[in-house]
Design an enzyme around this catalytic site. Structure first.
Site, PDB file in Angstrom:
ATOM      1  N   LYS A   1       1.006  -1.093  -0.140  1.00 40.68           N
ATOM      2  CA  LYS A   1       0.397  -0.083  -0.319  1.00 40.68           C
ATOM      3  C   LYS A   1       0.987   1.293  -0.003  1.00 40.68           C
ATOM      4  CE  LYS A   1      -4.055   2.298   0.085  1.00 40.68           C
ATOM      5  NZ  LYS A   1      -4.969   1.878  -0.458  1.00 40.68           N
TER       6      LYS A   1
ATOM      7  N   ASP B   1      -2.144 -12.860   5.218  1.00 39.79           N
ATOM      8  CA  ASP B   1      -3.508 -13.341   5.879  1.00 39.79           C
ATOM      9  C   ASP B   1      -4.746 -12.871   5.340  1.00 39.79           C
ATOM     10  OD1 ASP B   1      -4.764 -14.131   7.748  1.00 39.79           O
ATOM     11  OD2 ASP B   1      -4.458 -12.854   9.784  1.00 39.79           O
TER      12      ASP B   1
END
Ligand code: NAD
Length: 357
Positions: free
Chosen positions: A191, A247
């Site tokens: 990000k 995850d």
């Protein structure tokens, strides 16, 4: 060759599925002339019951002394209300730390024979997909400083993400090596338009990438990656990402394969000893009923042969046996879908895979 494998059967369906994987490893050993010595250790709920701790010291010592570790799953309703230090998953986190496992490898593959189980539209997965997620496992926001404090607008909570250059470099190398052994394409997900840790991540990935000219590296923002995984999963070969993003994205990727009963995983560190386990949990609802799908654990054992022991031909042979039984139309209850097949139990599915092997 002789290899010592620590077995942690764990709770719920753990003993059934690990039992299946052991039978397959023994057969592969006979076929290729290897001997596998199995040593059993307790972890999770059964260890709490037997010794008052989710991770007994002898389990850690036994795993450290083994060539690799095969785990079923831990946990169940019996221990759900235990205090944090006495929860089954505490054992898993402790074992990962003790073995220094900082990489999690999660393949997600759509088997042509199971394409009807995929929740995506048929035209989206017409080509199938076969991707590998390389997730950093011991850094980032899950391990950063956290707490509660008095903030500008009253009481608040905070979690912090930190990544060192060294942590990013080592996961980058694993990812490039993995891509080199597959189709040579690596997408690094971050990000970087917002997070400083992501900017360091991206910078470091590209610097290490210069050492791997044979691998095509590209970047993708995590929000876009979440969309691309359901828009066109076949575009991915290897994905590398941080603990938190990995995850989430690895669960998204597993869902689009149709069944969690099929998916293996590996956790690796600097040595060759790894921890191999199915991605699913202990399935207490079907435990002890011979209904569990053993394939995820059998494929985890195949990953152990490939990644810890360097036995790629042997691993490929087990994977081909699984492909074969699925192509034959054999199904456990979790992957039955609308196939109309008679569901096989854990034992019968294992027998079929052994026959194919
Ligand atoms: P789960 O993965 O155990 O089960 C979810 C659903 O999938 C259930 O309906 C189950 O029957 C089915 N399922 C899972 N594996 C299957 C298999 N091999 N074959 C056929 N069906 C299968 O997830 P859950 O119900 O959320 O968790 C149950 C317990 O497992 C909890 O205590 C949880 O903490 C624990 N857990 C452990 C691990 C681990 O050991 N790594 C991972 C996830 C959950």
């Amino acid at each position: 060759m002789k290899y010592t494998i620590a077995l942690i059967k764990g709770d719920g369906i753990g003993p059934e599925i690990v039992g299946s994987a052991v039978r397959v490893l023994q057969k592969a050993g006979e076929k290729f002339g290897h001997s596998f010595v199995f040593r059993e250790y307790l972890m999770g709920g059964c260890a709490i019951d037997a010794s008052g701790t989710p991770l007994p010291e002898e389990t850690v010592a036994g795993c450290l002394a083994s060539d690799s570790v095969l785990l079923g799953a831990v946990g169940g309703p019996k221990w759900d209300k235990n205090p944090p230090a006495l929860r089954p998953e505490k054992g898993l986190l402790g074992l990962r730390a003790a073995l220094g496992l900082y990489t999690n490898l999660r393949p997600a593959k759509l088997y042509p024979a199971l394409s009807a189980e995929c929740p995506l539209r048929a035209d989206i997965v017409a080509e199938g997909f076969d991707l590998m997620i390389v997730r950093e496992l011991t850094g980032g926001i899950y391990f950063g400083e956290r707490g509660r404090r008095e903030g500008k607008f009253g009481p608040e909570a905070y979690d912090t993400e930190a990544y060192s250059v060294a942590e990013i470099e080592r996961i980058a190398r694993v990812a490039f090596e993995t891509a080199k052994k597959r189709r040579g394409r690596l997408v690094s997900i971050d990000k970087a338009n917002v997070l400083e840790t992501s900017r360091l991540w991206r910078e470091t990935m590209h610097r290490i990438g210069a050492e791997y000219p044979e691998v095509a590296l590209s970047d993708m923002l995590v929000d876009n990656a979440a969309m691309q995984l359901v828009r066109c999963p076949s575009q991915f070969d290897v994905i590398v990402t941080s603990n938190l993003f990995g995850d989430i994205l690895s669960d998204e990727a597993s869902q689009i394969t149709g069944s969690i009963g099929l998916l293996p995983s590996a956790s690796l560190g600097d040595g060759t000893c790894g921890l191999y386990e199915p991605i699913h949990g202990s399935a207490p609802d079907i435990a002890g009923q011979d209904k569990a799908n053993p394939i995820a654990t059998i494929l985890s054992a195949a990953m152990m042969l490939r990644y810890s022991f360097g036995l790629s031909a042997e691993a490929g042979c087990i994977e081909a046996a699984v492909d074969h039984v699925l192509a034959q139309g054999l199904r456990t209850a979790d992957i039955l879908g609308k196939s109309g097949a008679r569901p096989l139990g854990c034992t019968a599915m294992t027998d079929a895979i052994l026959a194919a092997l």
